[in-house]
Design an enzyme around this catalytic site. Structure first.
Site, PDB file in Angstrom:
ATOM      1  N   SER A   1      61.425  57.261  14.937  1.00 18.53           N
ATOM      2  CA  SER A   1      61.885  56.148  14.276  1.00 18.53           C
ATOM      3  C   SER A   1      63.026  56.575  13.449  1.00 18.53           C
ATOM      4  O   SER A   1      62.864  57.851  12.981  1.00 18.53           O
ATOM      5  CB  SER A   1      60.635  55.490  13.574  1.00 18.53           C
ATOM      6  OG  SER A   1      61.356  54.301  12.984  1.00 18.53           O
TER       7      SER A   1
ATOM      8  N   TYR B   1      53.320  55.066   7.886  1.00 22.10           N
ATOM      9  CA  TYR B   1      54.020  54.929   9.114  1.00 22.10           C
ATOM     10  C   TYR B   1      55.160  56.011   8.999  1.00 22.10           C
ATOM     11  O   TYR B   1      55.404  56.775   9.911  1.00 22.10           O
ATOM     12  CB  TYR B   1      54.512  53.619   9.403  1.00 22.10           C
ATOM     13  CG  TYR B   1      55.356  53.349  10.381  1.00 22.10           C
ATOM     14  CD1 TYR B   1      54.857  53.642  11.947  1.00 22.10           C
ATOM     15  CD2 TYR B   1      56.811  53.280  10.259  1.00 22.10           C
ATOM     16  CE1 TYR B   1      55.417  53.450  12.997  1.00 22.10           C
ATOM     17  CE2 TYR B   1      57.614  53.047  11.378  1.00 22.10           C
ATOM     18  CZ  TYR B   1      56.939  53.220  12.926  1.00 22.10           C
ATOM     19  OH  TYR B   1      57.684  53.252  13.874  1.00 22.10           O
TER      20      TYR B   1
HETATM   21  N1  LIG Z   1      59.753  48.182  17.353  1.00 20.27           N
HETATM   22  C1  LIG Z   1      60.300  48.895  16.419  1.00 20.27           C
HETATM   23  O1  LIG Z   1      61.132  48.255  15.752  1.00 20.27           O
HETATM   24  C2  LIG Z   1      60.450  50.529  16.502  1.00 20.27           C
HETATM   25  C3  LIG Z   1      61.715  50.980  15.785  1.00 20.27           C
HETATM   26  C4  LIG Z   1      61.504  52.445  15.791  1.00 20.27           C
HETATM   27  C5  LIG Z   1      60.505  53.094  16.399  1.00 20.27           C
HETATM   28  N2  LIG Z   1      59.386  52.442  17.199  1.00 20.27           N
HETATM   29  C6  LIG Z   1      58.517  53.226  17.695  1.00 20.27           C
HETATM   30  O2  LIG Z   1      58.582  52.982  19.291  1.00 20.27           O
HETATM   31  C7  LIG Z   1      57.059  53.065  19.727  1.00 20.27           C
HETATM   32  C8  LIG Z   1      56.885  51.783  20.566  1.00 20.27           C
HETATM   33  O3  LIG Z   1      56.912  50.766  19.832  1.00 20.27           O
HETATM   34  P1  LIG Z   1      56.999  49.252  20.427  1.00 20.27           P
HETATM   35  O4  LIG Z   1      57.904  48.584  19.328  1.00 20.27           O
HETATM   36  O5  LIG Z   1      57.332  49.119  21.789  1.00 20.27           O
HETATM   37  O6  LIG Z   1      55.550  48.597  19.924  1.00 20.27           O
HETATM   38  P2  LIG Z   1      54.576  47.749  20.845  1.00 20.27           P
HETATM   39  O7  LIG Z   1      55.398  46.583  21.606  1.00 20.27           O
HETATM   40  O8  LIG Z   1      53.674  47.260  20.118  1.00 20.27           O
HETATM   41  O9  LIG Z   1      53.732  48.851  21.836  1.00 20.27           O
HETATM   42  C9  LIG Z   1      53.080  49.578  21.719  1.00 20.27           C
HETATM   43  C10 LIG Z   1      52.460  50.352  22.556  1.00 20.27           C
HETATM   44  O10 LIG Z   1      51.427  51.415  22.220  1.00 20.27           O
HETATM   45  C11 LIG Z   1      50.298  51.201  22.975  1.00 20.27           C
HETATM   46  N3  LIG Z   1      49.133  51.677  22.130  1.00 20.27           N
HETATM   47  C12 LIG Z   1      48.806  51.515  20.798  1.00 20.27           C
HETATM   48  N4  LIG Z   1      47.826  52.092  20.554  1.00 20.27           N
HETATM   49  C13 LIG Z   1      47.356  52.877  21.503  1.00 20.27           C
HETATM   50  C14 LIG Z   1      46.347  53.537  21.760  1.00 20.27           C
HETATM   51  N5  LIG Z   1      45.264  53.758  20.840  1.00 20.27           N
HETATM   52  N6  LIG Z   1      46.138  54.051  22.911  1.00 20.27           N
HETATM   53  C15 LIG Z   1      46.945  53.891  24.026  1.00 20.27           C
HETATM   54  N7  LIG Z   1      48.210  53.191  23.610  1.00 20.27           N
HETATM   55  C16 LIG Z   1      48.190  52.544  22.626  1.00 20.27           C
HETATM   56  C17 LIG Z   1      50.302  49.681  23.141  1.00 20.27           C
HETATM   57  O11 LIG Z   1      49.553  49.485  24.389  1.00 20.27           O
HETATM   58  P3  LIG Z   1      47.921  48.824  24.224  1.00 20.27           P
HETATM   59  O12 LIG Z   1      47.881  47.950  23.257  1.00 20.27           O
HETATM   60  O13 LIG Z   1      47.924  48.008  25.549  1.00 20.27           O
HETATM   61  O14 LIG Z   1      47.008  49.942  24.044  1.00 20.27           O
HETATM   62  C18 LIG Z   1      51.590  49.228  23.477  1.00 20.27           C
HETATM   63  O15 LIG Z   1      51.951  49.642  24.891  1.00 20.27           O
HETATM   64  C19 LIG Z   1      56.209  53.363  18.687  1.00 20.27           C
HETATM   65  O16 LIG Z   1      56.143  54.774  18.696  1.00 20.27           O
HETATM   66  C20 LIG Z   1      57.037  52.841  17.467  1.00 20.27           C
HETATM   67  O17 LIG Z   1      56.792  53.543  16.353  1.00 20.27           O
HETATM   68  C21 LIG Z   1      59.380  51.254  17.164  1.00 20.27           C
END
Ligand SMILES: NC(=O)c1ccc[n+]([C@@H]2O[C@H](COP(=O)([O-])OP(=O)(O)OC[C@H]3O[C@@H](n4cnc5c(N)ncnc54)[C@H](OP(=O)(O)O)[C@@H]3O)[C@@H](O)[C@H]2O)c1
Length: 229
Positions: free
Chosen positions: A133, A146
């Site tokens: 991130s 975070y």
């Molecule tokens: N969205 C943003 O603005 C942003 C910006 C920079 C970086 N990121 C990074 O991008 C990545 C994905 O984020 P996203 O935005 O796509 O979030 P999201 O839509 O909330 O998806 C998160 C994913 O992680 C999985 N997950 C969470 N806890 C888990 C666990 N204990 N075991 C297995 N799977 C788990 C969830 O699946 P289940 O709930 O089905 O387990 C879901 O598939 C993260 O690392 C986040 O830090 C996001």
């Protein structure tokens, strides 16, 4: 020739799902997350498009469950994407929220990566892509845990890259800015990157000549919302 295999964590929704859908055009997918139904619908979507997807319902904070879910998988690509973020002032952050972020965003990298690296090392080939991130290099109020986990992801990625590059294994870190997913509850997400924008970057990072590594990429939106007067 069989397709190469890509393992994607957090593939049930958001960035991970978009990565799985994109890579499914060239890879057989192993999709990890806790949500059974969402993984099943992903697998069906990929199979309708002519691809292959093996869903693995697993909580990646459970080391035994990770080892069992990934036993016998020989991954060519691993995308460590799963992540959670509870963004609030440090004094309001509970110990459980702190621990969950550290466990999902950082500690799980140990178990998932350790499960798949031996086979990459044996074959002298493979690519680990970690989703970091921009919080991995900058600070913001409310991000004490975070941002710390994402700094750790960046450091882990660079150290692992230096350890593994002579073994023919690539390690990259993709650092997005704001992405429109359920990660954040912001009312207006129209200005943010789409999950597929990030998936496109992951696809490009993987698709490089054998002698070349794109180690670190930052992805930003151009449409930053105007500050209220
Ligand atoms: N969205 C943003 O603005 C942003 C910006 C920079 C970086 N990121 C990074 O991008 C990545 C994905 O984020 P996203 O935005 O796509 O979030 P999201 O839509 O909330 O998806 C998160 C994913 O992680 C999985 N997950 C969470 N806890 C888990 C666990 N204990 N075991 C297995 N799977 C788990 C969830 O699946 P289940 O709930 O089905 O387990 C879901 O598939 C993260 O690392 C986040 O830090 C996001």
């Amino acid at each position: 020739m069989p397709n190469p295999v890509a393992v994607v964590t957090g593939a049930s929704k958001g960035i991970g799902r978009a990565v799985a859908l994109r890579l499914a055009t060239t890879h057989d997918i192993v999709a990890l997350a806790r949500s059974d139904e969402e993984l099943e619908s992903l697998a069906q979507q990929i199979e309708r498009g002519g691809g292959s997807c093996r869903p693995r319902v697993v909580d990646i904070t459970n080391p035994k469950a990770v080892a069992s879910a990934l036993a016998g998988i020989h991954a060519d690509v691993l995308v460590n994407n799963a992540g959670v973020g509870t963004l609030k002032p440090f004094m309001e952050l509970t110990r459980d929220e702190w621990t969950q972020m550290v466990n999902v965003n950082f500690n799980a990298l140990y178990d998932v990566t350790r499960a798949l690296l031996p086979s990459m090392i044996a074959r002298k080939s493979g690519h680990v892509v970690n989703i970091g991130s921009i919080a991995g290099r900058s600070a913001f109020a409310g991000g004490a845990c975070y941002a710390a986990t994402k700094h750790a992801v960046v450091a882990f990625s660079e150290c692992l890259m230096l350890e593994l590059r002579d073994s023919g294994i690539k390690v990259s870190v993709v650092n997005p800015g704001s992405v429109a997913t359920s990660f954040s509850s912001a009312a207006d997400a129209s200005w943010k990157l789409s999950p597929d924008n990030v998936a496109l970057v992951v696809q490009r990072v993987i698709d490089t000549p054998p002698n070349m590594l794109v180690h670190s990429v930052e992805v930003r939106t151009l449409t930053v919302p105007k500050k209220k007067e």
